[in-house]
Structures are given as structure tokens and as C-alpha cells.
Scaffold this motif. Structure first.
Motif, PDB file in Angstrom:
ATOM      1  N   TYR A 158     -11.685  -7.926  -1.522  1.00 40.55           N
ATOM      2  CA  TYR A 158     -11.416  -7.308  -0.217  1.00 40.55           C
ATOM      3  C   TYR A 158      -9.989  -7.605   0.248  1.00 40.55           C
ATOM      4  CZ  TYR A 158     -16.324  -6.062   0.283  1.00 40.55           C
ATOM      5  OH  TYR A 158     -17.555  -5.496   0.114  1.00 40.55           O
ATOM      6  N   TRP A 159      -9.506  -8.826  -0.028  1.00 39.12           N
ATOM      7  CA  TRP A 159      -8.134  -9.168   0.341  1.00 39.12           C
ATOM      8  C   TRP A 159      -7.139  -8.257  -0.377  1.00 39.12           C
ATOM      9  CZ3 TRP A 159      -3.534 -10.503  -1.771  1.00 39.12           C
ATOM     10  CH2 TRP A 159      -2.594 -11.161  -0.965  1.00 39.12           C
ATOM     11  N   CYS A 160      -7.311  -8.110  -1.683  1.00 39.91           N
ATOM     12  CA  CYS A 160      -6.403  -7.263  -2.458  1.00 39.91           C
ATOM     13  C   CYS A 160      -6.530  -5.795  -2.068  1.00 39.91           C
ATOM     14  CB  CYS A 160      -6.660  -7.428  -3.953  1.00 39.91           C
ATOM     15  SG  CYS A 160      -6.234  -9.065  -4.601  1.00 39.91           S
ATOM     16  N   ALA A 161      -7.753  -5.369  -1.783  1.00 43.36           N
ATOM     17  CA  ALA A 161      -7.959  -3.972  -1.387  1.00 43.36           C
ATOM     18  C   ALA A 161      -7.247  -3.679  -0.074  1.00 43.36           C
ATOM     19  CB  ALA A 161      -9.450  -3.676  -1.259  1.00 43.36           C
ATOM     20  N   TYR A 162      -7.314  -4.632   0.869  1.00 42.39           N
ATOM     21  CA  TYR A 162      -6.599  -4.430   2.128  1.00 42.39           C
ATOM     22  C   TYR A 162      -5.102  -4.376   1.899  1.00 42.39           C
ATOM     23  CZ  TYR A 162      -4.385  -5.180   6.587  1.00 42.39           C
ATOM     24  OH  TYR A 162      -3.546  -5.051   7.674  1.00 42.39           O
ATOM     25  N   ARG A 163      -4.596  -5.289   1.077  1.00 38.85           N
ATOM     26  CA  ARG A 163      -3.154  -5.301   0.836  1.00 38.85           C
ATOM     27  C   ARG A 163      -2.707  -4.004   0.163  1.00 38.85           C
ATOM     28  NH1 ARG A 163       0.949 -10.033  -0.974  1.00 38.85           N
ATOM     29  NH2 ARG A 163       2.787  -8.814  -0.471  1.00 38.85           N
ATOM     30  N   GLN A 164      -3.501  -3.503  -0.768  1.00 35.29           N
ATOM     31  CA  GLN A 164      -3.138  -2.274  -1.476  1.00 35.29           C
ATOM     32  C   GLN A 164      -3.143  -1.068  -0.550  1.00 35.29           C
ATOM     33  OE1 GLN A 164      -2.188  -2.169  -4.598  1.00 35.29           O
ATOM     34  NE2 GLN A 164      -2.157   0.010  -5.060  1.00 35.29           N
ATOM     35  N   LYS A 165      -4.086  -1.038   0.367  1.00 32.41           N
ATOM     36  CA  LYS A 165      -4.268   0.133   1.226  1.00 32.41           C
ATOM     37  C   LYS A 165      -3.647  -0.046   2.608  1.00 32.41           C
ATOM     38  CE  LYS A 165      -8.735   0.751  -1.079  1.00 32.41           C
ATOM     39  NZ  LYS A 165      -8.476   1.974  -1.842  1.00 32.41           N
ATOM     40  N   LYS A 166      -3.037  -1.209   2.852  1.00 37.17           N
ATOM     41  CA  LYS A 166      -2.490  -1.547   4.172  1.00 37.17           C
ATOM     42  C   LYS A 166      -1.531  -0.476   4.667  1.00 37.17           C
ATOM     43  CE  LYS A 166       0.450  -4.919   4.542  1.00 37.17           C
ATOM     44  NZ  LYS A 166       1.092  -6.250   4.616  1.00 37.17           N
ATOM     45  N   GLY A 167      -1.654  -0.154   5.934  1.00 39.81           N
ATOM     46  CA  GLY A 167      -0.770   0.841   6.503  1.00 39.81           C
ATOM     47  C   GLY A 167      -1.495   1.879   7.325  1.00 39.81           C
ATOM     48  N   GLY A 168      -2.817   1.840   7.314  1.00 36.57           N
ATOM     49  CA  GLY A 168      -3.574   2.810   8.093  1.00 36.57           C
ATOM     50  C   GLY A 168      -4.936   2.266   8.452  1.00 36.57           C
ATOM     51  N   THR A 169      -5.616   2.948   9.357  1.00 36.45           N
ATOM     52  CA  THR A 169      -6.913   2.473   9.843  1.00 36.45           C
ATOM     53  C   THR A 169      -7.964   2.464   8.742  1.00 36.45           C
ATOM     54  OG1 THR A 169      -7.437   4.730  10.562  1.00 36.45           O
ATOM     55  CG2 THR A 169      -6.443   3.275  12.187  1.00 36.45           C
ATOM     56  N   TYR A 170      -7.770   3.263   7.685  1.00 33.67           N
ATOM     57  CA  TYR A 170      -8.734   3.305   6.597  1.00 33.67           C
ATOM     58  C   TYR A 170      -8.801   1.979   5.842  1.00 33.67           C
ATOM     59  CZ  TYR A 170      -4.328   4.328   4.216  1.00 33.67           C
ATOM     60  OH  TYR A 170      -3.027   4.278   3.774  1.00 33.67           O
ATOM     61  N   ALA A 171      -7.842   1.106   6.069  1.00 38.89           N
ATOM     62  CA  ALA A 171      -7.832  -0.188   5.383  1.00 38.89           C
ATOM     63  C   ALA A 171      -8.517  -1.279   6.198  1.00 38.89           C
ATOM     64  CB  ALA A 171      -6.391  -0.601   5.077  1.00 38.89           C
ATOM     65  N   PHE A 172      -8.819  -1.019   7.460  1.00 44.99           N
ATOM     66  CA  PHE A 172      -9.333  -2.064   8.344  1.00 44.99           C
ATOM     67  C   PHE A 172     -10.643  -2.666   7.845  1.00 44.99           C
ATOM     68  CE2 PHE A 172      -7.056  -0.367  12.419  1.00 44.99           C
ATOM     69  CZ  PHE A 172      -5.853  -0.713  11.846  1.00 44.99           C
ATOM     70  N   ASP A 173     -11.526  -1.834   7.299  1.00 42.28           N
ATOM     71  CA  ASP A 173     -12.829  -2.343   6.856  1.00 42.28           C
ATOM     72  C   ASP A 173     -12.670  -3.427   5.793  1.00 42.28           C
ATOM     73  OD1 ASP A 173     -14.116  -0.675   8.597  1.00 42.28           O
ATOM     74  OD2 ASP A 173     -14.679   0.817   7.093  1.00 42.28           O
ATOM     75  N   TYR A 174     -11.689  -3.267   4.906  1.00 46.79           N
ATOM     76  CA  TYR A 174     -11.472  -4.263   3.860  1.00 46.79           C
ATOM     77  C   TYR A 174     -11.006  -5.590   4.467  1.00 46.79           C
ATOM     78  CZ  TYR A 174     -11.746  -0.274   0.698  1.00 46.79           C
ATOM     79  OH  TYR A 174     -12.172   0.832   0.016  1.00 46.79           O
TER      80      TYR A 174
END
Length: 379
Positions: free
Chosen positions: A96-112
Motif C-alpha cells: 500500500y505504501w508503494c502503491a500510494y507513492r506510485q499513484k501520488k498526485g490525485g484523490t484516486y491514491a488516497f485509499d492506498y
């Protein structure tokens, strides 16, 4: 027999030299593309042997992520590692940490990020604290941010020299000042000082990259007493759109508040350019003012009364952060004009400041040629 032993020792030394290393943030240590490529290979071997080791997976992801800074297809490579992680450790904190970092930049990443926070290790590392602190800033979630920053600050993981430099930036700002910054090393440490240590809480630190995030933008405007409806946000279709909207939002804040406004000297011309004709150097920060004033007098006040500079003379704990070295030496660049003023008008202050600036350069871990260049600028 002795020759065989010698060869074996050489092989062991070579193996040790090529061993995988914990991948650190580039604000702590920076390496070239070859280093990250080799580390990615080594951590790839590690996850093959231990496919459920989340920490090993994160090191593989981080090595690939940083290698992406040097290659065009790097982002795709780190995404593929993330896909593998999802299959190997789908419910793991590190995924989840890596997924957030990869997708960071929008609200779609908040769940991670939220899933990562639920699984936060009992003894977080720098990376754990830093990325998730940034997330809580993005959400403008002050209750959780305060708790996280208190733990982060007390952990002692953050560079004391980087904290000191950022403390001095805040010290030079007038009460209630608004600081517009872009970059981890000039934003996160200020948040740590405010929410973790409890100092300079009257200042408002604005993360310029987060201004496009609705949650952050609306709460920021509300905090400033500005109706969020006054800003009409449109989804940017180009970099020009993004830059224009950022400029319009900052202009809205400047025009609707009577608070002092400052821009980070580390923002770069592309971020400060719209206001550069009205930015005045006050030492470590740039003050926005539509009218001219004696900024040199303010710089003298900051250096003589507000900044805490004696730490440049002697440090009793090693600070190996590359950013710490750069900031300690950066005083020379930021204050060289004041040094010239003292040379003409105040010989005692000139010797005092020169000693501090030279010491800051000498104690840094910059290459010798860079040190020589900075010392030459002080002459």
C-alpha cells in the motif's frame, strides 16, 4: 594454500561490495543510474528468495523508482514492480505504501495511503514517516498530522541541520507570514517544527504542488478566511493550464489576505517568475512586496537578531544527509551580499559573519571544487 585463501578473501570482499543496500531518499544520499540499476538487480534476487518480504519489495521498488529519474521508461518499470507486489503481498503495508507513492498526485491514491496508515509499523522508518506525513498535509488532516509529526520529530530520524535551516527561515518571517514552497526539504521540516515541536505555529506553510488537490486547496482557503467559491478550478489540459491556475490561486491568496507573503528561494525561476519583480531577498527567504523597501535592513535584522547560526561553527553529531551539506553551504550563497555590506560598513560584523559562512562551507561534505567556488564568492 595461502594463494587459495587470498583468492577466497578477494571473492568475499567483492561479494560484500556488491551486496544490496537499503535504498535511501535522495535528500539523504544521491547516486547515479548505474547504482540504482545494480541495486534493483540485487533486490530482485532477494525477493525471489523471500517473496513475502515486504521490506525487500520496497527496496526493489525504490531502486526502480529512482532509476526512473534517469530513463524514459523508468515509470513503467516501477509500475511493473508494483504489479508484482500486488500479486505477492496484496494486503501488506509495503504494497500500500508503494502503491500510494506510485499513484501520488490525485484523490484516486488516497485509499492506498489510508490502508498504509492502518498498517503503519510500530517503529516507522524515515520513508514511512515522510511519505505519510506528506499525505496528511495533502488532506489537511491536522489532528492526525499533529500526532504523526510528534512521533516523527521525537524519532530523531530527521536531519538536525535541515531542521535548523528551516527553523531559521521561519525565524526571519514576520508574524502570520505565508510561505509558498516547492520541495520536500523546504516543506516537510517546517511542518515537523510546527506540528511536531510546536514552534512558529502562527506561520502558514503552503505546499505549492498540492494547490491542485481540491481537499487541500479548499481547506487552505477556508483557513485563510477566503471563500473557496471565489476560485473557479478547471481541470488543466496542459502544463500551461496548470501553471496559470497555480498563479491565479496564489494571486487570490495575496489579494485577499493582509498577511506577509514569502516565497522559497529553492522554488526555481519557473515557480517564482510570475512574482519575481516584487520579490526581495531578506536572507534565506524572498519577501513579496508591491512597493520597494529596505530589504537589506531586514536581512541585517534577521542575521543579527533572528537566525541561529552558531551551529555552523561546530556540530557534535555527524549529519550525513547530502541536503544538510548543501544547506549549510547555502548560507554563503544567500548571505554573500550582506557580507559585502559589512565589509564596507561594519568590520566587526564582517569578521563574525565570514567566520560563520566559511565554517558552514568547511563542515559540509560538498566536493572540494564546490567548496572552493563558494569560498571564492565570499572574497
Amino acid at each position: 594454500m595461502k594463494k587459495a585463501v587470498f583468492i577466497m578473501m578477494c571473492l568475499m570482499a567483492a561479494t560484500t561490495a556488491m551486496a544490496q543496500e537499503q535504498i535511501e531518499s535522495i535528500i539523504i544520499s544521491n547516486h547515479d543510474s548505474a547504482y540504482y540499476a545494480r541495486q534493483a538487480e540485487l533486490w530482485r534476487q532477494e525477493v525471489k528468495e523471500r517473496p513475502k518480504d515486504g521490506a525487500a519489495w520496497r527496496n526493489l521498488y525504490q531502486a526502480t523508482f529512482y532509476q526512473s529519474f534517469y530513463t524514459r521508461d523508468g515509470y513503467e518499470a516501477s509500475r511493473l514492480v508494483l504489479d508484482e507486489m500486488e500479486k505477492a503481498i496484496p494486503q501488506d503495508y509495503y504494497y500500500y505504501w508503494c502503491a500510494y507513492r506510485q499513484k501520488k498526485g490525485g484523490t484516486y491514491a488516497f485509499d492506498y495511503a489510508e490502508e498504509a496508515l492502518k498498517r503503519l509499523p510500530g517503529e516507522p522508518t524515515f520513508f514511512d514517516y515522510d511519505i505519510l506525513t506528506s499525505y496528511l498535509v495533502m488532506r489537511y488532516d491536522e489532528p492526525r498530522l499533529t500526532e504523526m509529526c510528534r512521533r516523527y520529530y521525537k524519532s530523531g530520524l530527521y536531519s538536525p541541520s535541515v531542521l535548523q535551516y528551516n527553523y531559521n527561515e521561519l525565524q526571519g518571517m514576520d508574524e502570520g507570514g505565508i510561505y509558498f514552497g516547492n520541495g520536500d526539504a523546504c516543506l516537510i521540516p517546517k511542518i515537523l517544527l510546527q506540528y511536531g515541536k510546536g514552534v512558529h505555529q502562527d506561520k502558514l506553510v503552503v505546499f505549492m504542488p498540492f494547490l491542485a488537490i481540491p481537499d487541500y486547496r479548499d481547506k487552505l482557503l477556508t483557513r485563510l478566511g477566503i471563500d473557496p467559491k471565489l476560485y473557479q478550478y478547471e481541470q488543466p489540459k496542459s502544463q500551461e493550464d496548470y501553471d496559470r491556475q497555480e498563479r491565479e490561486l496564489i494571486d487570490l491568496i495575496i489579494s485577499h489576505t493582509q498577511r506577509p507573503v514569502y516565497f522559497s528561494a529553492f522554488n526555481g525561476n519557473e515557480h517564482n517568475a510570475p512574482w519575481e519583480k516584487h520579490l526581495y531577498n531578506e536572507g534565506l527567504t524572498l519577501r513579496y512586496s508591491p512597493v520597494k523597501y529596505d530589504n537589506m535592513a531586514v536581512m541585517r535584522r534577521n542575521v543579527e537578531q533572528h537566525y541561529m547560526l552558531e551551529y555552523l561553527l561546530e556540530q557534535f553529531a555527524e549529519d550525513r544527509w547530502i541536503t544538510a551539506a548543501m544547506l549549510s553551504a547555502n548560507y554563503a550563497y544567500r548571505l554573500k551580499d550582506l557580507l559585502k555590506y559589512y565589509r564596507r560598513h561594519d568590520p566587526v560584523r564582517y569578521k563574525w559573519l565570514m567566520r560563520l559562512l566559511v565554517s558552514g562551507i568547511d563542515h559540509s561534505s560538498l566536493p572540494e571544487e564546490d567548496k572552493a567556488s563558494l569560498l571564492n564568492q565570499l572574497k
